[in-house]
Design a protein around this motif. Structure first.
Motif, PDB file in Angstrom:
ATOM      1  N   ALA A  93       0.822  -1.226   0.000  1.00  9.51           N
ATOM      2  CA  ALA A  93       0.000   0.000   0.000  1.00  9.51           C
ATOM      3  C   ALA A  93       0.848   1.263   0.000  1.00  9.51           C
ATOM      4  N   SER A  94       2.081   1.157   0.508  1.00  9.36           N
ATOM      5  CA  SER A  94       2.900   2.374   0.592  1.00  9.36           C
ATOM      6  C   SER A  94       3.855   2.509  -0.600  1.00  9.36           C
ATOM      7  N   ASN A  95       3.677   1.666  -1.629  1.00  8.32           N
ATOM      8  CA  ASN A  95       4.609   1.798  -2.760  1.00  8.32           C
ATOM      9  C   ASN A  95       4.246   3.005  -3.648  1.00  8.32           C
ATOM     10  N   TYR A  96       5.135   3.259  -4.593  1.00  6.67           N
ATOM     11  CA  TYR A  96       5.017   4.431  -5.472  1.00  6.67           C
ATOM     12  C   TYR A  96       3.619   4.534  -6.111  1.00  6.67           C
ATOM     13  N   THR A  97       3.179   3.426  -6.703  1.00  6.49           N
ATOM     14  CA  THR A  97       1.934   3.436  -7.476  1.00  6.49           C
ATOM     15  C   THR A  97       0.708   3.548  -6.561  1.00  6.49           C
ATOM     16  N   LEU A  98       0.700   2.725  -5.517  1.00  4.66           N
ATOM     17  CA  LEU A  98      -0.518   2.643  -4.695  1.00  4.66           C
ATOM     18  C   LEU A  98      -0.661   3.823  -3.740  1.00  4.66           C
ATOM     19  N   THR A  99       0.463   4.436  -3.361  1.00  3.21           N
ATOM     20  CA  THR A  99       0.358   5.646  -2.534  1.00  3.21           C
ATOM     21  C   THR A  99      -0.452   6.690  -3.288  1.00  3.21           C
ATOM     22  N   MET A 100      -0.114   6.852  -4.570  1.00  5.41           N
ATOM     23  CA  MET A 100      -0.836   7.856  -5.360  1.00  5.41           C
ATOM     24  C   MET A 100      -2.298   7.458  -5.557  1.00  5.41           C
TER      25      MET A 100
END
Ligand SMILES: Cc1ncc(COP(=O)(O)O)c(C=O)c1O
Length: 310
Positions: A93-100
């Motif tokens: 959930a905290s990765n580049y894609t999913l944070t956004m």
């Protein structure tokens, strides 16, 4: 938002030496976030959801999915809610894609691989629909029949922009290629470059999306250029893409457009194209994926940079 894309000639010694006229359909430039085939595939899905008073859209994707990223943004723009059924653990959930995606209001629902495999299962989808009756279910990659009309606009634009013989596109879930085939209606040769290793089902999937009343014979999926599987590539592959990008000023990324590019270069070396052929490479965007790959150190941070998504 600009919704058409330009067509640009691309020059490289290998094209000149082989007498090929090559252009790039710049769908990567349509929008920094809903770029490439994302906009094309989502356009009529979003319109359908709005016109039929759905509260939001539910769709499926991996933890670095371009589709999930674009869907979250597009839904926010359209005043729709969005739910992403994501393959993998909640740590993502905290990765580049999913944070956004979450910043744009998407609710993430992480499922294990076994459950994710049910994403096309009728009972599973019926249960999901019962749980969220006012949400439109859109398959992985946005590849459904509604997507085809949006993708087909690429062909309409190309027919106004140039004359060409062959068009190449990367293939993941098949919706983009299906939309191109349907709109092209056997005018040109369409080559899909599979970016997946286990792609035996792809031709059937494309056929399933296509209208049964018409016979399309001008297309083919080439399976030999996946380079080890989805999102896999060697250091040498990366270097070939980087040096091509530096030479031409275009940015191809290694998961979709870059695999198409390497396949194209390999095919030229094999003498696949006859002299004088006019070829269009469809740049399907996906540049946000570079951010996630840099985060996982899958790309050389000295040569790639995080795309500006504004
Ligand atoms: C950037 C990019 N290019 C190409 C594709 C492949 O398109 P399709 O899934 O419609 O085959 C995808 C996946 O949707 C993608 O994200």
């Amino acid at each position: 938002m600009q919704t058409q894309s330009t067509l640009e000639r691309i020059f490289h010694p290998i094209f000149e030496n082989n007498n090929l006229i090559v252009s790039v359909k710049r769908d990567d430039n349509i929008h920094p976030i809903i770029s490439g085939n994302k906009w094309r595939k989502l356009k009529f899905n979003l319109r359908f959801a709005k016109e039929n008073n759905y509260t939001g859209i539910i769709s499926f994707g991996g933890s670095f999915s371009n589709h999930i990223h674009a869907l979250a943004f597009a839904c926010q723009q359209q005043g729709l809610k969005s739910i992403g059924i994501i393959r993998g653990e909640s740590d993502y959930a905290s990765n580049y894609t999913l944070t956004m995606a979450q910043q744009w209001g998407m609710t993430l629902n992480f499922v294990d691989r076994k459950t994710y495999r049910l994403r096309e299962d009728t009972d599973y989808l019926e249960n999901l629909q019962q749980k969220y009756p006012d949400y439109l279910l859109v398959p992985e990659g946005g590849s459904n029949k509604l997507a085809l009309a949006g993708v087909g606009e690429i062909i309409t634009e190309l027919n106004q922009q140039c004359e060409f013989d062959t068009l190449l596109t990367p293939v993941g879930s098949g919706g983009t290629l299906a939309g191109l085939i349907q709109a092209d209606n056997n005018q040109h040769q369409l080559l899909g470059i599979s970016v997946l290793k286990q792609d035996g089902y792809l031709t059937e999937q494309v056929n399933h999306l296509l209208s049964e009343e018409q016979h399309f014979y001008n297309w083919q999926i080439l399976s030999a250029f996946h380079r080890g599987g989805y999102a896999k590539f060697s250091k040498e592959d990366e270097q070939r893409i980087v040096s091509f990008n530096l030479q031409t000023g275009f940015v191809f990324e290694p998961v979709y457009s870059g695999k198409m590019l390497l396949a194209f270069l390999d095919l030229i070396e094999q003498g696949y194209f006859s002299k004088g052929q006019r070829i269009v490479l469809l740049h399907t965007g996906g540049l946000q994926g570079i951010g996630g790959m840099l985060e996982r150190k899958l790309l050389d941070g000295n040569v790639w940079s995080v795309p500006t998504l504004k």
